[in-house]
Design a protein around this motif. Structure first.
Motif, mmCIF file in Angstrom:
data_model
loop_
_atom_site.group_PDB
_atom_site.id
_atom_site.type_symbol
_atom_site.label_atom_id
_atom_site.label_comp_id
_atom_site.label_asym_id
_atom_site.label_seq_id
_atom_site.Cartn_x
_atom_site.Cartn_y
_atom_site.Cartn_z
ATOM 1 N N ILE A 1 0.900 -1.080 0.183
ATOM 2 C CA ILE A 1 0.228 -0.080 -0.012
ATOM 3 C C ILE A 1 0.981 1.310 -0.114
ATOM 4 O O ILE A 1 1.767 1.462 0.803
ATOM 5 C CB ILE A 1 -0.955 0.051 1.268
ATOM 6 C CG1 ILE A 1 -1.831 -1.383 1.326
ATOM 7 C CG2 ILE A 1 -1.813 1.304 1.336
ATOM 8 C CD1 ILE A 1 -2.750 -1.304 2.554
ATOM 9 N N GLU A 2 0.648 2.196 -0.853
ATOM 10 C CA GLU A 2 1.311 3.544 -0.915
ATOM 11 C C GLU A 2 0.384 4.661 -0.292
ATOM 12 O O GLU A 2 -0.352 4.919 -0.462
ATOM 13 C CB GLU A 2 1.647 3.876 -2.413
ATOM 14 C CG GLU A 2 2.399 4.992 -2.399
ATOM 15 C CD GLU A 2 3.010 5.371 -3.911
ATOM 16 O OE1 GLU A 2 2.637 4.730 -4.912
ATOM 17 O OE2 GLU A 2 3.504 6.649 -4.226
ATOM 18 N N GLU A 3 1.100 4.910 0.943
ATOM 19 C CA GLU A 3 0.393 5.895 1.630
ATOM 20 C C GLU A 3 0.968 7.201 1.222
ATOM 21 O O GLU A 3 2.031 7.429 0.458
ATOM 22 C CB GLU A 3 0.379 5.752 3.135
ATOM 23 C CG GLU A 3 -0.163 4.373 3.559
ATOM 24 C CD GLU A 3 -1.727 4.651 3.469
ATOM 25 O OE1 GLU A 3 -2.456 3.545 4.025
ATOM 26 O OE2 GLU A 3 -2.238 5.490 3.068
ATOM 27 N N ALA A 4 0.664 8.336 1.898
ATOM 28 C CA ALA A 4 1.127 9.739 1.588
ATOM 29 C C ALA A 4 2.645 9.663 1.737
ATOM 30 O O ALA A 4 3.158 10.528 1.102
ATOM 31 C CB ALA A 4 0.268 10.815 2.153
ATOM 32 N N SER A 5 3.209 9.216 2.975
ATOM 33 C CA SER A 5 4.465 9.404 3.486
ATOM 34 C C SER A 5 5.146 8.128 3.431
ATOM 35 O O SER A 5 6.521 8.365 4.027
ATOM 36 C CB SER A 5 4.428 10.175 4.834
ATOM 37 O OG SER A 5 3.443 9.335 5.720
ATOM 38 N N TYR A 6 4.729 7.127 3.202
ATOM 39 C CA TYR A 6 5.249 5.757 3.411
ATOM 40 C C TYR A 6 4.747 4.514 2.405
ATOM 41 O O TYR A 6 3.465 4.999 2.042
ATOM 42 C CB TYR A 6 5.224 4.977 4.753
ATOM 43 C CG TYR A 6 3.834 4.856 5.338
ATOM 44 C CD1 TYR A 6 3.318 5.867 6.221
ATOM 45 C CD2 TYR A 6 3.611 3.685 5.270
ATOM 46 C CE1 TYR A 6 2.389 5.741 6.731
ATOM 47 C CE2 TYR A 6 2.374 3.408 6.109
ATOM 48 C CZ TYR A 6 1.576 4.428 6.507
ATOM 49 O OH TYR A 6 0.375 4.108 7.222
ATOM 50 N N TYR A 7 5.616 3.799 2.343
ATOM 51 C CA TYR A 7 5.133 2.192 1.732
ATOM 52 C C TYR A 7 4.735 1.220 2.694
ATOM 53 O O TYR A 7 5.754 1.064 3.771
ATOM 54 C CB TYR A 7 6.076 1.736 0.744
ATOM 55 C CG TYR A 7 6.345 2.457 -0.581
ATOM 56 C CD1 TYR A 7 5.381 2.501 -1.637
ATOM 57 C CD2 TYR A 7 7.265 3.610 -0.559
ATOM 58 C CE1 TYR A 7 5.496 3.320 -2.800
ATOM 59 C CE2 TYR A 7 7.344 4.482 -1.694
ATOM 60 C CZ TYR A 7 6.629 4.330 -2.673
ATOM 61 O OH TYR A 7 6.535 4.965 -3.814
ATOM 62 N N TYR A 8 3.766 0.456 2.617
ATOM 63 C CA TYR A 8 3.397 -0.343 3.791
ATOM 64 C C TYR A 8 3.452 -1.826 3.134
ATOM 65 O O TYR A 8 2.603 -2.040 1.997
ATOM 66 C CB TYR A 8 2.066 -0.163 4.358
ATOM 67 C CG TYR A 8 1.685 -1.113 5.353
ATOM 68 C CD1 TYR A 8 2.175 -1.024 6.887
ATOM 69 C CD2 TYR A 8 0.748 -2.393 5.128
ATOM 70 C CE1 TYR A 8 1.689 -2.032 7.755
ATOM 71 C CE2 TYR A 8 0.522 -3.239 6.153
ATOM 72 C CZ TYR A 8 0.888 -3.108 7.193
ATOM 73 O OH TYR A 8 0.538 -4.036 8.354
ATOM 74 N N VAL A 9 4.308 -2.708 3.389
ATOM 75 C CA VAL A 9 4.401 -3.997 2.658
ATOM 76 C C VAL A 9 4.011 -5.209 3.936
ATOM 77 O O VAL A 9 4.375 -5.182 4.979
ATOM 78 C CB VAL A 9 5.962 -4.413 2.198
ATOM 79 C CG1 VAL A 9 6.004 -5.720 1.555
ATOM 80 C CG2 VAL A 9 6.452 -3.272 1.517
ATOM 81 N N LYS A 10 3.222 -6.110 3.446
ATOM 82 C CA LYS A 10 2.708 -7.216 4.486
ATOM 83 C C LYS A 10 2.499 -8.429 3.814
ATOM 84 O O LYS A 10 1.925 -8.559 2.658
ATOM 85 C CB LYS A 10 1.240 -6.651 4.944
ATOM 86 C CG LYS A 10 0.682 -7.398 6.073
ATOM 87 C CD LYS A 10 -0.525 -6.853 6.869
ATOM 88 C CE LYS A 10 -0.951 -7.622 8.110
ATOM 89 N NZ LYS A 10 -2.277 -7.105 8.574
ATOM 90 N N TRP A 11 2.891 -9.360 4.306
ATOM 91 C CA TRP A 11 3.002 -10.872 3.762
ATOM 92 C C TRP A 11 2.499 -11.686 4.826
ATOM 93 O O TRP A 11 2.606 -11.688 6.183
ATOM 94 C CB TRP A 11 4.316 -11.125 3.200
ATOM 95 C CG TRP A 11 5.564 -10.957 3.923
ATOM 96 C CD1 TRP A 11 5.896 -12.320 4.791
ATOM 97 C CD2 TRP A 11 6.346 -10.186 4.573
ATOM 98 N NE1 TRP A 11 7.132 -12.057 5.648
ATOM 99 C CE2 TRP A 11 7.130 -10.604 5.242
ATOM 100 C CE3 TRP A 11 6.337 -8.693 4.510
ATOM 101 C CZ2 TRP A 11 8.227 -9.837 6.036
ATOM 102 C CZ3 TRP A 11 7.159 -7.993 5.019
ATOM 103 C CH2 TRP A 11 8.143 -8.565 5.857
ATOM 104 N N PHE A 12 2.116 -12.736 4.062
ATOM 105 C CA PHE A 12 1.275 -13.843 4.957
ATOM 106 C C PHE A 12 1.730 -15.238 4.765
ATOM 107 O O PHE A 12 2.271 -15.750 3.486
ATOM 108 C CB PHE A 12 -0.178 -13.904 4.566
ATOM 109 C CG PHE A 12 -0.927 -12.535 4.818
ATOM 110 C CD1 PHE A 12 -0.894 -11.487 3.901
ATOM 111 C CD2 PHE A 12 -1.568 -12.201 6.157
ATOM 112 C CE1 PHE A 12 -1.415 -10.312 4.041
ATOM 113 C CE2 PHE A 12 -2.086 -10.905 6.273
ATOM 114 C CZ PHE A 12 -2.148 -10.219 5.134
#
Length: 638
Positions: free
Chosen positions: A114-125
Motif C-alpha cells: 500500500i502506498e500511503e502519502a508518506s510511506y510504503y506498507y508491505v505485508k505478507w502472510f
C-alpha cells in the motif's frame, strides 16, 4: 488408571494457555544488500531470519518516502519505490493489487503493498509455529541518489527506528558503481554507536552491528563524484556542507560519550556529599575558581584591528589553545599547521613525485623528507616530529634518486590502522604538551591553573567515600533510599560538571596580548584579497602566512593563491622545500603553490579517521546525529 488420565489431562489444560498466548519472536541475523546504479536507482534486498515461539501468520514493514530531515539532506523530492517482491525458504509470494486497508488478511504465500502519502506498507502472510523462517523483501528505490551541487549523495536508513523489537547480527553492504574512483568515496554511519562502517575493495560500503536495539536506526551516508551518475533527484546541498554536518555529528558523539562517563562518575562522587562537610569545601573551591578563572577583556592591538605579520613565532598548537582558551583539545588544523611549520623550520622538505602515479586515476603523490640538520625542537613541534617518525618511511625514486620518504597519504592510513594510538596522541598527548608549553611561557595564568588543580584531590576524596557508601548500601539493601539520593545528587552533579567544563583556563596579561595579536592577524589574512597589489616579497613571510593561515581557518585555495614576488634565492628555497621541482624558476613557484594546496588537503584528513570512512580500504565507527536519510520506518510480525 482413570486418575492418571485425569491428572495428565489437567496438566495439559493448565499448560495450554502458555503455548497459546505467551508467544514471542526474535530477528537475526539480518543481511541487507544494495546495489547503486548509474541512473541513480538502488536495488535493495533485505533478508531477515525470524525465530518464532508460538504461532505467527503475518509480518510487515514500513518504508518512508521522505528524508527524515530535508535541511540535513538538502532534498525535498520524495523517494519512489517499485519492483517489490517477498520470498522465503519455500519460494516467492504472490502480490495482490488494489488493497488499501493495512489490516487486510490474505491467504498464505501472498503479500500486498500500500502506498500511503508518506510511506510504503508491505505485508505478507505465512504460517509458522515454534520455528524459524527466512524472509527476503526486495525493492528498487528509483531515485535513491541525490545530485547535490558538487557531489552525489546516497542517504538512506537501512534499518528504521520504528521496529517492534531489536535486530541482531546486522550486516549491510552497498555496492557502488565500480568505475568510481575509490579515493573519492566517503561514507558515514548514524544511529547505533556500536556499529562500524568501511569502504572495501570494489567500491563496496559495508556496515555491521552485533545488535540494533528497538528505537535505534542504522543509517548510511555516502558521497561520490557527481559525474558518475546521469540520473537521480536534485538537491541543494554541497560536499562542504555535508562534511561540516558529519564533523558536527562526530564531535557531538564524542562529547556525549564524555558527558555520559563524567555524569556516571560524578553521580557516584556526589553521593559522598551527604556524609559531611565536603560539599561546602567543593562549593568554596568553585567560588574561588570563578574569581580566578574569568578572563579580562582583550587589549586593542591598534585602531584598525589588524596586523600584517604574525605577532610571534609561537607554535601553532599553542596559538590554537590561546585563542580557544581550551587546554584539553586541539583540532586537525593545529596538527596540519604544525607539520607545515616543521617544513618552515627546515626539519622536513615537502616533495612532489616526479610524475603522476596510479593505474586508472593518475595523480601526483606528496612526501615529507627529513633533513639532515639536527635542529633543536621542543613542545608540540617535537611531539609531532616524533609522531611522524613513529609512522616510518619507505624508499621511493623522487627527485631523480632513491630517498627515504614519508608519504602524506600514509599518515592518514596509519591513523586509521592504529586508531587507538592516533586518538591518544591527538586527543590527549598533543594538547597536554602544548598546554604545558603555554604555562611555561606564561600565556596562561599559573595561579588560576593552580586553583583549578586543587579541585582534583577533593574530588578524589569524594569518589573514595562514595564508593564506600555504595558498598554499604549494597550490603544493607537500601535500594529505594539510594535511588532517591542518587537522583537528587545527579542533578547537582550535572550543574557542577557544567560549571567546571564551561570555564577553561585563564589567560595571563601576556596571553591576552598574544590572543589579540593573532585575532588581528587572522582578520588581515581574511581580507588579504583586498590587498593583492602588495605581493609577498619574502619566503619567510609567505611561509608564516601559510602555516598560521592554515591554523586560523583560511581556505587552502586562498593560501595557495597568495601573490608573491620572490628573489632568486627565495625561489630556489621554495623549490627545494615546498614541492616545486628542481628548477627554481617561476614554473617551480606555480608548482609549489598548487602542491601546497594538495598537500594541506591530504594532511587535514589525518585526524578525522576515527569516525566514518574515506577512500577504499578505510573504516571507522558510527556517530550519533543524522536522521536526514530516506527509507527507515519499521516492521514486525503477528
Amino acid at each position: 488408571m482413570k486418575k492418571i488420565a485425569f491428572l495428565v489431562g489437567l496438566v495439559l489444560i493448565l499448560v495450554s494457555p502458555i503455548g497459546t498466548w505467551a508467544k514471542s519472536y526474535s530477528v537475526g541475523p539480518v543481511d541487507i544488500k544494495a546495489k547503486v546504479n548509474y541512473d541513480g536507482s538502488m536495488e535493495v534486498s533485505e533478508q531477515r531470519v525470524y525465530s518464532f515461539s508460538g504461532s505467527y501468520s503475518y509480518a510487515y514493514e514500513k518504508i518512508n518516502k521522505y528524508s527524515g530531515d530535508s535541511f540535513l539532506s538538502g532534498r525535498s523530492e520524495k523517494y519512489r519505490l517499485s519492483n517489490f517482491s517477498v520470498c522465503d525458504d519455500q519460494g516467492c509470494y504472490k502480490q495482490n493489487f488494489g488493497i488499501s486497508n493495512e489490516d487486510t488478511r490474505l491467504e498464505m504465500g501472498s503479500f500486498f503493498v500500500i502506498e500511503e502519502a508518506s510511506y510504503y506498507y508491505v505485508k505478507w502472510f505465512y504460517s509458522a509455529e515454534d520455528s524459524s523462517r527466512t524472509f527476503k523483501v526486495s525493492y528498487t528505490v528509483d531515485n535513491a541518489v541525490t545530485l547535490q551541487s558538487d557531489t552525489a549523495e546516497l542517504y538512506w536508513k537501512f534499518i528504521g527506528d520504528k521496529w517492534e523489537i531489536e535486530q541482531k547480527n546486522v550486516g549491510i553492504s552497498v555496492q557502488l558503481p565500480k568505475t568510481i574512483d575509490g579515493t573519492k568515496i566517503k561514507a558515514w554511519g548514524h544511529g547505533d554507536l556500536s556499529a562500524s562502517v568501511a569502504i572495501e575493495e570494489g567500491n563496496t560500503v559495508v556496515m555491521s552491528s552485533k545488535r540494533v536495539d528497538k528505537g535505534i536506526m542504522m543509517e548510511g551516508r555516502v558521497v561520490m563524484p557527481k559525474d558518475s551518475f546521469y540520473g537521480g533527484a536534485l538537491g541543494s546541498s554541497n560536499l562542504a556542507t555535508i562534511e561540516k554536518q558529519e564533523n558536527a555529528f562526530i564531535q557531538q558523539t564524542i562529547q556525549n560519550k564524555g558527558w555520559k562517563s563524567a555524569e556516571t562518575l560524578l553521580g557516584v562522587i556526589l553521593t559522598l556529599l551527604l556524609g559531611g562537610g565536603l560539599i561546602w569545601e567543593l562549593i568554596r573551591s568553585i567560588r574561588i575558581f570563578f574569581r580566578y578563572g574569568k578572563d579580562k577583556e582583550l587589549p586593542k592591538v591598534n585602531l584598525s584591528g589588524r596586523i600584517w605579520e604574525a605577532p610571534s613565532n609561537t607554535s601553532p598548537a599553542q596559538v590554537e589553545q590561546i585563542i580557544s582558551g581550551d587546554s584539553n583539545k586541539l583540532t586537525t588544523k593545529a596538527f596540519t599547521a604544525t607539520v607545515l611549520n616543521l617544513v618552515h623550520k627546515k626539519v622536513y622538505r615537502l616533495v612532489r613525485s616526479d610524475k603522476k602515479e596510479g593505474v586508472i586515476f593518475k595523480k601526483y603523490e606528496y612526501y615529507l623528507i627529513k633533513t639532515e640538520d639536527n635542529l633543536i625542537m621542543d613542545g608540540a613541534e617535537k611531539a609531532v616530529a616524533d609522531f611522524l617518525e613513529n609512522i616510518g618511511t619507505n624508499k621511493v625514486i623522487v627527485e631523480g634518486k632513491e630517498q627515504r620518504v614519508l608519504k602524506l597519504e600514509r599518515i592518514s592510513k596509519w591513523c586509521k590502522q592504529n586508531n587507538s594510538s592516533a586518538r591518544s596522541f591527538f586527543m590527549t598527548k598533543l594538547p597536554k604538551v602544548a598546554f604545558s608549553k603555554n604555562l611555561e611561557e606564561g600565556f596562561f595564568d599559573r595561579e588560576s591553573h593552580g586553583m583549578k588543580s586543587k579541585l582534583a584531590p577533593k574530588l578524589a576524596m569524594v569518589i573514595l567515600f562514595a564508593l564506600i557508601f555504595m558498598i554499604r548500601i549494597e550490603v544493607s539493601g537500601i535500594w529505594v533510599i539510594f535511588a532517591i539520593v542518587n537522583g537528587v545528587l545527579s542533578l547537582t552533579s550535572i550543574l557542577i560538571t557544567s560549571v567546571l567544563t564551561f570555564f577553561g583556563e585563564r589567560l595571563s596579561d601576556k596571553g591576552l596580548e598574544e590572543k589579540a595579536g593573532w585575532l588581528a592577524f587572522k582578520k588581515h589574512l581574511e581580507e588579504y584579497k583586498q590587498t593583492k597589489d602588495y605581493p609577498i616579497d619574502s619566503i619567510i613571510l609567505w611561509e608564516k602566512y601559510l602555516v598560521y593561515g592554515t591554523l586560523l581557518g583560511v581556505s587552502t585555495k586562498a593560501l595557495s593563491q597568495l601573490p608573491v614576488n620572490f628573489s632568486e634565492s627565495d625561489k630556489q628555497m621554495m623549490a627545494a622545500y615546498w614541492a616545486g621541482g628542481r628548477s627554481g624558476g617561476m614554473g617551480s613557484i606555480s608548482t609549489s603553490l598548487n602542491s601546497v594546496n594538495a598537500a594541506i588537503s591530504s594532511l587535514s584528513s589525518s585526524t578525522s579517521s576515527s569516525y566514518g570512512a574515506s577512500g577504499v580500504g578505510s573504516s571507522g565507527g558510527f556517530s550519533g546525529g543524522g536522521g536526514g536519510g530516506g527509507g527507515g520506518g519499521g516492521g514486525g510480525a503477528g
